[in-house]
Scaffold this motif. Structure first.
Motif: not given
Length: 558
Positions: A11, A238, A241-242, A244-246, A248-250, A254, A284
């Motif tokens: 990753k 990386s 995770e919380s 990075g998920d924001v 990716r969902k949008k 990255t 965060n």
């Protein structure tokens, strides 16, 4: 465990690969722009016919129009659903070029290519970058004079004529300097003049070398700080995770998010690729700790850190140049290189303002809805992040419309103050300079127009009044959203190039409107076109505020 380790390494490699591709494209765009702006013939023409203020106007105007043209040519993320108006694109381009971060459209509307364009605009519009370009021009001008002087010396020989400014009416002063230095007497008055002239040449050569060294220091400072920030943000996204998920969902890449955020933060712009700015990352704390140094090192603490960097480098390399810069900060003429005491006072003032804001925010908003759902540690970090951003970055973790009016007033004052405000004024007494007849004559030659120049606060009042006139219908029909305080916050935020906004809420309307839809852009997005044009002027005015720091001296408030 091994599977997790291999997954993490894979990753990280993908992130680095994407980052390199993005960085290469970014550098290519920046280099292409610089090839145009740093053309020698264009530079010579501009600096021959324009003063620094006009040059900056030309620079930011051309940058804004160029950015607007590219943004308009590129398609937004969902062009079939929504396409921003031309005025909104130009507004965004001006906001990025002047590092103001005022928005009239949601950031997630922009495609990845448009986000890269905005990143370039913020990078080349940041104060550290533009000041570095100014140093390049200064070095070129001194080098040109230096080369001409050497050519004249070679052609004329040791008996070359002395310039007119070294006339014989300065002999007594020159003799006094020679005798004071412990040197032997010259046999003729012409030799004294030769000593004074060539001693001045040596000082000019040292200034040229020092300015060149300073340019490299600023360049290294600019690249190293942002590289460290970029690497830290990539590693954090990386590893956590919380966060990075924001992204990716949008649907945001990255690497794009990392480069955009770091460049925006260091340039004190405040734009983020997310609609909600930093509100979506309010939990965060690690990301906030990464961005806080970027905010301070690229803005209010830049002079103090620059002077410290020169001092450190002077102990190892370029000792003569570093010593010259440390002792002759005013002579160099670089706004961000302050004398030692002034730089210390600036740093102390920055810390003092942050502490005052931190205590005020915590005492008034600790149990409020703005910080609801956060642990004690996250509240502390979030409030610190919020207070640091008031001068003059503008990233936010709370909805400012819910903050107490006292805190908003404090933020308004912080946004208004120039970045290098020092709490204790530095008084420099130059009695000989004040008694100089030439200086006295120059003071008497001030024109009536210069005496009628308003102070910066007066211009802000005028802008607020004009916007109240253009938005008078909304002030009457929607008094809660369109309150005078909200307008003042928006105008001062644009002037301070911060980007804070109270936003617009359909729920605060006195008369509910079923067609009203809440949007994640700034309060000015609901203004009329006339109001937006006025705010564009305010952003230009705020970005060039340093040219009117002494305005309004003829007006005395008794």
């Amino acid at each position: 465990m091994d599977n997790f380790g291999s997954y993490y390494v894979k990753k990280l490699k993908n992130l680095c690969s994407d980052s390199w591709q993005l960085t290469r494209l970014f550098l290519r765009c920046s280099y292409s722009y610089l090839l145009f702006t740093l053309n020698p013939f264009l530079i010579h023409y501009i600096f021959h016919f324009f003063n620094p203020f006009s040059t900056r106007i030309l620079y930011f105007s051309s940058l804004s129009f160029a950015g607007f043209g590219i943004l308009n040519a590129l398609k937004p993320r969902a062009a079939a659903l929504f396409t921003p108006k031309a005025l909104d694109l130009f507004f965004t381009s001006v906001s990025a070029a002047t590092v103001s971060s005022m928005s009239t459209v949601e950031m997630e509307v922009f495609s990845n290519s448009q986000l890269l364009v905005i990143t370039v605009l913020m990078f080349v519009g940041g104060e550290v970058f533009t000041s570095m370009v100014g140093l390049h021009f200064t070095h070129k001008n001194i080098t040109r004079w230096k080369s001409e002087a050497r050519v004249e010396s070679v052609e004329s020989g040791p008996t070359s004529p002395i310039p007119a400014e070294y006339s014989f009416d300065q002999i007594d002063l020159s003799i006094a300097e020679v005798l004071e230095s412990g040197l032997t007497r010259f046999e003729s008055r012409q030799n004294v003049l030769n000593y004074s002239y060539y001693n001045n040449n040596n000082n000019t050569f040292m200034k040229n070398d020092s300015v060149k060294f300073l340019g490299y220091v600023v360049l290294g400072y600019l690249l190293v700080i942002q590289f460290l920030g970029l690497a830290s943000v990539l590693l954090y996204l990386s590893a956590v995770e919380s966060a990075g998920d924001v992204i990716r969902k949008k649907g945001i890449k990255t690497a794009t998010f990392a480069v955009f955020t770091v460049v925006s933060t260091f340039a004190s712009c405040g734009f983020l690729p997310t609609n909600e700015n930093m509100i979506v990352f309010r939990e965060n704390s690690g990301l906030m700790w990464i961005l806080i140094p970027q905010i301070l090192l690229g803005n209010t603490l830049f002079p103090s850190c620059l002077r410290f960097t020169i001092w450190v480098l002077g102990r190892k390399v370029k000792k003569a140049e570093a010593e010259f810069l440390m002792k002759n900060a005013a002579e160099v003429g670089y706004l961000h290189l302050l004398p030692g005491l002034h730089s210390v006072l600036v740093a102390a003032t920055v810390v003092g303002f942050v502490l005052v804001g931190f205590v005020m925010f915590c005492s008034l908003e600790w149990d409020s809805a703005a910080l609801g759902g956060l642990s004690g540690y996250r509240k502390v970090v979030g409030v610190l992040f919020q207070c640091v951003n008031t001068r003059h970055t503008g990233e936010t973790i709370v909805d400012l419309s819910t903050v107490a009016p006292a805190v908003l007033v404090f933020f308004v004052v912080m946004m208004y103050l120039p970045p290098y405000t020092s709490f204790l004024p530095i008084i420099k007494r130059d009695d000989d300079q004040q008694q100089n007849p030439e200086i006295i004559m120059n003071e008497k030659r001030k024109t009536a127009a210069e005496n009628l120049v308003f102070s910066q606060l007066s211009y802000l009042v005028i802008f607020v009044i004009l916007i109240c006139i253009t938005e008078r219908k909304s002030l009457k029909d929607d008094p809660i959203n369109f309150s005078v305080l909200n307008i003042i916050v928006e105008v001062v935020s644009a002037y301070g190039n911060v980007g804070f906004t109270t936003g617009y809420s359909c729920g605060r309307r006195v008369s509910p409107d079923p067609n009203c839809v809440d949007k994640w852009y700034g309060f000015s997005g609901k203004w009329s076109d006339e109001g937006k044009v006025i705010l564009i002027i305010v952003m230009f005015f705020g970005r060039l505020k340093k040219f009117n720091m002494n305005g309004g001296r003829a007006w005395k408030l008794l």
